[in-house]
Every structure is written in C-alpha cells, then in structure tokens.
Scaffold this motif. Structure first.
Motif, PDB file in Angstrom:
ATOM      1  N   ASN A 144       3.959 -21.861  15.355  1.00  0.00           N
ATOM      2  CA  ASN A 144       3.631 -23.274  15.124  1.00  0.00           C
ATOM      3  C   ASN A 144       3.370 -24.004  16.444  1.00  0.00           C
ATOM      4  OD1 ASN A 144       3.903 -22.999  12.351  1.00  0.00           O
ATOM      5  ND2 ASN A 144       6.066 -23.582  12.347  1.00  0.00           N
ATOM      6  N   GLN A 145       4.217 -23.726  17.427  1.00  0.00           N
ATOM      7  CA  GLN A 145       4.030 -24.353  18.738  1.00  0.00           C
ATOM      8  C   GLN A 145       2.721 -23.901  19.370  1.00  0.00           C
ATOM      9  OE1 GLN A 145       6.128 -26.665  20.028  1.00  0.00           O
ATOM     10  NE2 GLN A 145       4.649 -26.945  21.697  1.00  0.00           N
ATOM     11  N   TYR A 146       2.397 -22.612  19.226  1.00  0.00           N
ATOM     12  CA  TYR A 146       1.155 -22.066  19.780  1.00  0.00           C
ATOM     13  C   TYR A 146      -0.064 -22.729  19.134  1.00  0.00           C
ATOM     14  CZ  TYR A 146      -2.504 -18.633  20.832  1.00  0.00           C
ATOM     15  OH  TYR A 146      -3.660 -18.030  21.246  1.00  0.00           O
ATOM     16  N   ALA A 147       0.022 -22.951  17.807  1.00  0.00           N
ATOM     17  CA  ALA A 147      -1.092 -23.592  17.098  1.00  0.00           C
ATOM     18  C   ALA A 147      -1.305 -25.016  17.591  1.00  0.00           C
ATOM     19  CB  ALA A 147      -0.824 -23.588  15.600  1.00  0.00           C
ATOM     20  N   ARG A 148      -0.208 -25.711  17.913  1.00  0.00           N
ATOM     21  CA  ARG A 148      -0.338 -27.094  18.405  1.00  0.00           C
ATOM     22  C   ARG A 148      -0.872 -27.142  19.834  1.00  0.00           C
ATOM     23  NH1 ARG A 148       4.684 -27.705  15.590  1.00  0.00           N
ATOM     24  NH2 ARG A 148       5.813 -27.308  17.554  1.00  0.00           N
ATOM     25  N   ASP A 149      -0.470 -26.154  20.652  1.00  0.00           N
ATOM     26  CA  ASP A 149      -0.817 -26.177  22.070  1.00  0.00           C
ATOM     27  C   ASP A 149      -2.017 -25.304  22.418  1.00  0.00           C
ATOM     28  OD1 ASP A 149       1.402 -27.750  22.261  1.00  0.00           O
ATOM     29  OD2 ASP A 149       2.708 -26.170  23.052  1.00  0.00           O
ATOM     30  N   ARG A 150      -2.707 -24.755  21.417  1.00  0.00           N
ATOM     31  CA  ARG A 150      -3.812 -23.843  21.689  1.00  0.00           C
ATOM     32  C   ARG A 150      -4.837 -24.494  22.611  1.00  0.00           C
ATOM     33  NH1 ARG A 150      -6.401 -20.977  16.599  1.00  0.00           N
ATOM     34  NH2 ARG A 150      -4.281 -20.128  16.598  1.00  0.00           N
ATOM     35  N   GLY A 151      -5.246 -23.705  23.612  1.00  0.00           N
ATOM     36  CA  GLY A 151      -6.208 -24.221  24.585  1.00  0.00           C
ATOM     37  C   GLY A 151      -5.552 -24.782  25.820  1.00  0.00           C
ATOM     38  N   GLY A 152      -4.200 -24.931  25.751  1.00  0.00           N
ATOM     39  CA  GLY A 152      -3.495 -25.442  26.920  1.00  0.00           C
ATOM     40  C   GLY A 152      -3.319 -24.375  27.983  1.00  0.00           C
ATOM     41  N   ASP A 153      -2.686 -24.785  29.090  1.00  0.00           N
ATOM     42  CA  ASP A 153      -2.520 -23.873  30.221  1.00  0.00           C
ATOM     43  C   ASP A 153      -1.662 -22.660  29.875  1.00  0.00           C
ATOM     44  OD1 ASP A 153      -4.042 -25.575  31.703  1.00  0.00           O
ATOM     45  OD2 ASP A 153      -2.330 -26.637  32.605  1.00  0.00           O
ATOM     46  N   GLY A 154      -0.645 -22.851  29.036  1.00  0.00           N
ATOM     47  CA  GLY A 154       0.276 -21.743  28.758  1.00  0.00           C
ATOM     48  C   GLY A 154      -0.028 -20.985  27.488  1.00  0.00           C
ATOM     49  N   SER A 155      -1.188 -21.240  26.868  1.00  0.00           N
ATOM     50  CA  SER A 155      -1.478 -20.617  25.571  1.00  0.00           C
ATOM     51  C   SER A 155      -1.614 -19.109  25.676  1.00  0.00           C
ATOM     52  CB  SER A 155      -2.740 -21.227  24.964  1.00  0.00           C
ATOM     53  OG  SER A 155      -3.852 -20.980  25.806  1.00  0.00           O
ATOM     54  N   SER A 156      -2.190 -18.628  26.761  1.00  0.00           N
ATOM     55  CA  SER A 156      -2.358 -17.180  26.924  1.00  0.00           C
ATOM     56  C   SER A 156      -1.009 -16.483  27.025  1.00  0.00           C
ATOM     57  CB  SER A 156      -3.203 -16.901  28.174  1.00  0.00           C
ATOM     58  OG  SER A 156      -3.328 -15.506  28.380  1.00  0.00           O
ATOM     59  N   LYS A 157      -0.132 -17.065  27.811  1.00  0.00           N
ATOM     60  CA  LYS A 157       1.210 -16.483  27.969  1.00  0.00           C
ATOM     61  C   LYS A 157       1.973 -16.528  26.651  1.00  0.00           C
ATOM     62  CE  LYS A 157       5.335 -16.812  30.861  1.00  0.00           C
ATOM     63  NZ  LYS A 157       6.001 -17.563  31.988  1.00  0.00           N
ATOM     64  N   ALA A 158       1.862 -17.652  25.939  1.00  0.00           N
ATOM     65  CA  ALA A 158       2.543 -17.787  24.643  1.00  0.00           C
ATOM     66  C   ALA A 158       2.005 -16.773  23.638  1.00  0.00           C
ATOM     67  CB  ALA A 158       2.362 -19.199  24.102  1.00  0.00           C
ATOM     68  N   GLY A 159       0.685 -16.543  23.665  1.00  0.00           N
ATOM     69  CA  GLY A 159       0.096 -15.553  22.761  1.00  0.00           C
ATOM     70  C   GLY A 159       0.631 -14.170  23.020  1.00  0.00           C
ATOM     71  N   ASP A 160       0.777 -13.807  24.293  1.00  0.00           N
ATOM     72  CA  ASP A 160       1.336 -12.498  24.635  1.00  0.00           C
ATOM     73  C   ASP A 160       2.781 -12.383  24.146  1.00  0.00           C
ATOM     74  OD1 ASP A 160      -1.006 -11.788  25.863  1.00  0.00           O
ATOM     75  OD2 ASP A 160      -0.341 -12.361  27.884  1.00  0.00           O
ATOM     76  N   LEU A 161       3.534 -13.460  24.274  1.00  0.00           N
ATOM     77  CA  LEU A 161       4.930 -13.457  23.843  1.00  0.00           C
ATOM     78  C   LEU A 161       5.029 -13.299  22.327  1.00  0.00           C
ATOM     79  CD1 LEU A 161       7.829 -13.738  24.887  1.00  0.00           C
ATOM     80  CD2 LEU A 161       7.636 -16.216  24.564  1.00  0.00           C
ATOM     81  N   ILE A 162       4.124 -13.950  21.598  1.00  0.00           N
ATOM     82  CA  ILE A 162       4.116 -13.841  20.130  1.00  0.00           C
ATOM     83  C   ILE A 162       3.794 -12.409  19.707  1.00  0.00           C
ATOM     84  CG2 ILE A 162       2.811 -14.496  18.066  1.00  0.00           C
ATOM     85  CD1 ILE A 162       2.674 -17.328  19.249  1.00  0.00           C
ATOM     86  N   ARG A 163       2.815 -11.808  20.336  1.00  0.00           N
ATOM     87  CA  ARG A 163       2.460 -10.427  19.996  1.00  0.00           C
ATOM     88  C   ARG A 163       3.615  -9.472  20.270  1.00  0.00           C
ATOM     89  NH1 ARG A 163      -2.645 -12.358  21.643  1.00  0.00           N
ATOM     90  NH2 ARG A 163      -2.191 -11.975  23.860  1.00  0.00           N
ATOM     91  N   ARG A 164       4.327  -9.690  21.367  1.00  0.00           N
ATOM     92  CA  ARG A 164       5.475  -8.843  21.681  1.00  0.00           C
ATOM     93  C   ARG A 164       6.584  -9.021  20.643  1.00  0.00           C
ATOM     94  NH1 ARG A 164       8.691  -9.884  27.170  1.00  0.00           N
ATOM     95  NH2 ARG A 164       9.726 -11.416  25.822  1.00  0.00           N
ATOM     96  N   LEU A 165       6.805 -10.280  20.233  1.00  0.00           N
ATOM     97  CA  LEU A 165       7.852 -10.543  19.250  1.00  0.00           C
ATOM     98  C   LEU A 165       7.486  -9.930  17.897  1.00  0.00           C
ATOM     99  CD1 LEU A 165      10.574 -11.931  19.040  1.00  0.00           C
ATOM    100  CD2 LEU A 165       9.412 -14.011  18.281  1.00  0.00           C
ATOM    101  N   ARG A 166       6.211  -9.934  17.553  1.00  0.00           N
ATOM    102  CA  ARG A 166       5.777  -9.295  16.305  1.00  0.00           C
ATOM    103  C   ARG A 166       6.057  -7.793  16.337  1.00  0.00           C
ATOM    104  NH1 ARG A 166      -0.112 -12.292  15.666  1.00  0.00           N
ATOM    105  NH2 ARG A 166       0.640 -14.224  14.678  1.00  0.00           N
ATOM    106  N   ARG A 167       5.801  -7.161  17.474  1.00  0.00           N
ATOM    107  CA  ARG A 167       6.100  -5.726  17.602  1.00  0.00           C
ATOM    108  C   ARG A 167       7.599  -5.471  17.496  1.00  0.00           C
ATOM    109  NH1 ARG A 167       1.999  -6.121  21.638  1.00  0.00           N
ATOM    110  NH2 ARG A 167       3.586  -6.276  23.290  1.00  0.00           N
ATOM    111  N   GLU A 168       8.389  -6.342  18.106  1.00  0.00           N
ATOM    112  CA  GLU A 168       9.843  -6.194  18.027  1.00  0.00           C
ATOM    113  C   GLU A 168      10.347  -6.384  16.601  1.00  0.00           C
ATOM    114  OE1 GLU A 168      11.531  -8.928  20.771  1.00  0.00           O
ATOM    115  OE2 GLU A 168      10.818  -7.867  22.560  1.00  0.00           O
ATOM    116  N   LEU A 169       9.731  -7.335  15.879  1.00  0.00           N
ATOM    117  CA  LEU A 169      10.120  -7.570  14.485  1.00  0.00           C
ATOM    118  C   LEU A 169       9.808  -6.346  13.624  1.00  0.00           C
ATOM    119  CD1 LEU A 169      11.104  -9.409  12.207  1.00  0.00           C
ATOM    120  CD2 LEU A 169       8.780 -10.356  12.068  1.00  0.00           C
ATOM    121  N   ALA A 170       8.619  -5.772  13.796  1.00  0.00           N
ATOM    122  CA  ALA A 170       8.260  -4.574  13.035  1.00  0.00           C
ATOM    123  C   ALA A 170       9.208  -3.429  13.365  1.00  0.00           C
ATOM    124  CB  ALA A 170       6.818  -4.165  13.343  1.00  0.00           C
ATOM    125  N   SER A 171       9.575  -3.289  14.638  1.00  0.00           N
ATOM    126  CA  SER A 171      10.503  -2.236  15.047  1.00  0.00           C
ATOM    127  C   SER A 171      11.878  -2.453  14.434  1.00  0.00           C
ATOM    128  CB  SER A 171      10.594  -2.202  16.573  1.00  0.00           C
ATOM    129  OG  SER A 171      11.522  -1.231  16.999  1.00  0.00           O
TER     130      SER A 171
END
Length: 349
Positions: free
Chosen positions: A27-54
């Motif tokens: 939700n935070q990523y959707a609100r801040d998309r395009g901001g300076d930290g969006s790329s880093k946040a996207g990487d963090l979300i993808r990592r958390l998704r992998r951890e959740l599946a694991s």
C-alpha cells in the motif's frame, strides 16, 4: 475465492503476520510510486514475497496429522459445489431417491468434463449455518446413498464414467437414519460400487470420515488432495472410544495414519493431488486446476481398459488392501496367525 483471512488456523500466525506486513508495504509503495525510494521499496517487497512463499512451504510441508485435519475442515476450503463451477461445465443436478426424499448432503448429476460426459456424485457440507443445517454438515442420510446408487446405475446403463467427491465427517448418526437403514445402505453401496461396470474415479477433497466416506468411495482410482484425511473413524470418535475423551483427538489423529502421504505410502490411494501453497482455501482456482488435471488423466487412462479387465483390476485392487501373509509375517519378524480350532483357514474366495 473466499478470503482466507476470515478464519485463521493457530499454526498460521506467522504467515498472517508476514502477509499483514507485506500488505502495508504494498500500500505504501502504491502511494509513493515514482518517488526516490520506490525502486528500493520494490526490491524489498519482492524479497518479502519470496520469504512468505518459503515460510508457507516450510509450515505446510511439516503439518502433523491433527493440523492436516484442521486444514481439511477450513471454512473457506472449496467444497463440492465450488468444484462443480470451476472444474465441470453444464452440470445438470438430479434429485431424489424415489423412496424417501432428496438428501442435500449428497449432490448428484450429469456434467461435462472437457470432452467427456460424466455422472457426478459428491458430499456437500454447506457454507453458512442455513446451508450446513440443510446438508446436515455433510453427513448423509440413507436416502443420500440411495440417490447416489440410483445415479450410478444410470451411469453404467448409458456407459458414463463416474466421478465421486468425498467430503464428510461421517454418515448421519441420528435415530432417523438408523430407522431407515443407514448401515444396510452403506453396505449395499460398497457391494454395488465394487461391481458397477463403468470407470469410477474417487477423490477426497476434504474430510473422509468413517462409513459415510466409504459409502461413495469405492472406485478404480482413488486420489486425495494433499491436506485431507481418509479414515475408518474421525479423530474425535477414535479418541472418545480409546481414551474416553475427544480432547485426545490430536493423539488419535497421529495413531490413525490417515493423511494423504500415509495412505499413498500404504498403497491405499493412487495419487496425492498437490494443493496451492498454503492450502486449497488460499486459491480455489489453482486447487480446481490440479484436481481437473488428475480427473482427466485418470479417466482417459481407464477409458482404454476393457470393462471385463477393469472389473478384475478393481477386485484385485481392494483384495490387496490389508492382506496378511505368512511371508509378510516372516519378513516383519512376526509369527504367522494360528489356525482356528487346529484346522487351516478356508481358502479365500
């Protein structure tokens, strides 16, 4: 698909915590998309998704038998009518047993499975209190099994394969069912299903408890969804008989060896059908796709076998279950059974 968060299993607490954290980040990523930290946040979300599946994979690969029972009873788990919508087309329900009435705990009818016309039989539990009360919580009366038998005879007459879905804690235990011959109709169903001259594929989609499950569970191929059980008695019933209290149900579940992995190892079932990561209640469509693949594969396999040969194979399949031989006893280091009254047992028919 029903939301899996409406009902939480105790051992899934860490999964829900991580899902909540992931949801907040998305939700935070959707609100801040395009901001300076969006790329880093996207990487963090993808990592958390992998951890959740694991995490889901780790938890669900190590379920104990009682936890399997809890998953098989999950209120958001897809039931028979859900699969009828997701797996089959043009379902035409057939009602009544021509004697007592129409038991809503057993659903029967004609359906299309891709290019095949089949006769469908299955238990139905119901989703809300009104439906569950009407379906007796999936516990069928004698008229339910009589209805199923009538439709299976119809299928044999017209050369239609039979698909049976099992999802019941057991046959209805009330006086009304006993008065109408509960034990007799289940015995008749076992006998007739062993001899019906058409292919039969059975699948345990949830609970497979007692004679209520066996009543529509004899077939040429038997599969179980991954997180289900199939047993001569429910764990609560077993605990009440052996330990005089239903609070010992987890102990009974471990002793009964009734999970899909146990029964596949024993040769009781033919295949364990994989469920979506985290259980069928998390993704109805993926569960239905896996189930449909199993049905199509097995029905096409059986359709190539001549009926006489199919009957012989069905007979042999069930004769092999629970066989005790002197050779097996010797290999296990156990004494062979003693003859009755000093005489040899009569040969098996």
């Amino acid at each position: 698909m029903a939301s899996a968060t409406e009902y939480r299993l105790p051992f899934e607490a860490s999964i829900y915590d991580m899902e909540a954290r992931l949801g907040e980040m998305e939700n935070q990523y959707a609100r801040d998309r395009g901001g300076d930290g969006s790329s880093k946040a996207g990487d963090l979300i993808r990592r958390l998704r992998r951890e959740l599946a694991s995490l889901k994979r780790e938890i669900y690969s190590q379920l104990d038998p009682w936890q399997v029972v809890q998953v098989s009873r999950h209120p958001q788990r897809p039931q028979t009518r859900d699969y009828l919508e997701l797996v089959f087309e043009d379902f035409l329900e057939l009602h009544g047993d021509r004697a007592i009435g129409d038991d809503k705990a057993v659903v029967t009818g004609l359906a299309n499975l891709d290019d095949m016309k089949v006769m469908f039989v299955g238990h139905q539990k119901g989703k809300n209190l009104a439906q569950r009360t009407a379906c007796h919580f999936g516990c069928a009366h004698p008229e339910g099994y009589r209805k199923a038998l009538l439709k299976m005879r119809f299928a044999a007459k017209f050369g239609l394969p039979i698909v049976s879905f099992i999802d019941t804690p057991g046959a209805y235990p009330g006086i009304s069912a006993e008065e109408r011959g509960q034990a007799a109709i289940i015995a008749e169903s076992l006998m007739e299903m062993s001899q019906i001259r058409t292919p039969i594929v059975c699948v345990v989609i949830g609970e497979g408890g007692s004679g209520g499950a066996l009543g529509i569970g004899i077939g040429d191929r038997l599969g179980m969804l991954e997180h289900t059980y199939y047993s001569v008695i429910s764990p609560e019933g077993c605990a009440s008989i052996l330990w005089k209290g239903s609070e010992f149900a987890p102990k009974a579940a471990a002793a009964l060896k009734f999970t899909s992995r146990d029964l596949h190892r024993f040769g009781i079932i033919d295949e364990v059908i994989p469920e979506p990561l985290g259980g069928a209640h998390r993704d109805h469509r993926e569960a239905a796709a896996n189930l449909k693949g199993f049905l199509l594969r097995r029905l096409r396999e059986l359709s190539s076998i001549p009926l006489d040969r199919l009957m012989d194979l069905r007979y042999e399949k069930y004769r092999k279950i629970g066989v005790f031989t002197e050779q097996a006893a010797a290999e296990a280091g156990a004494p062979a059974p003693a003859p009755l009254n000093g005489k040899q047992d009569p040969p098996s028919l």
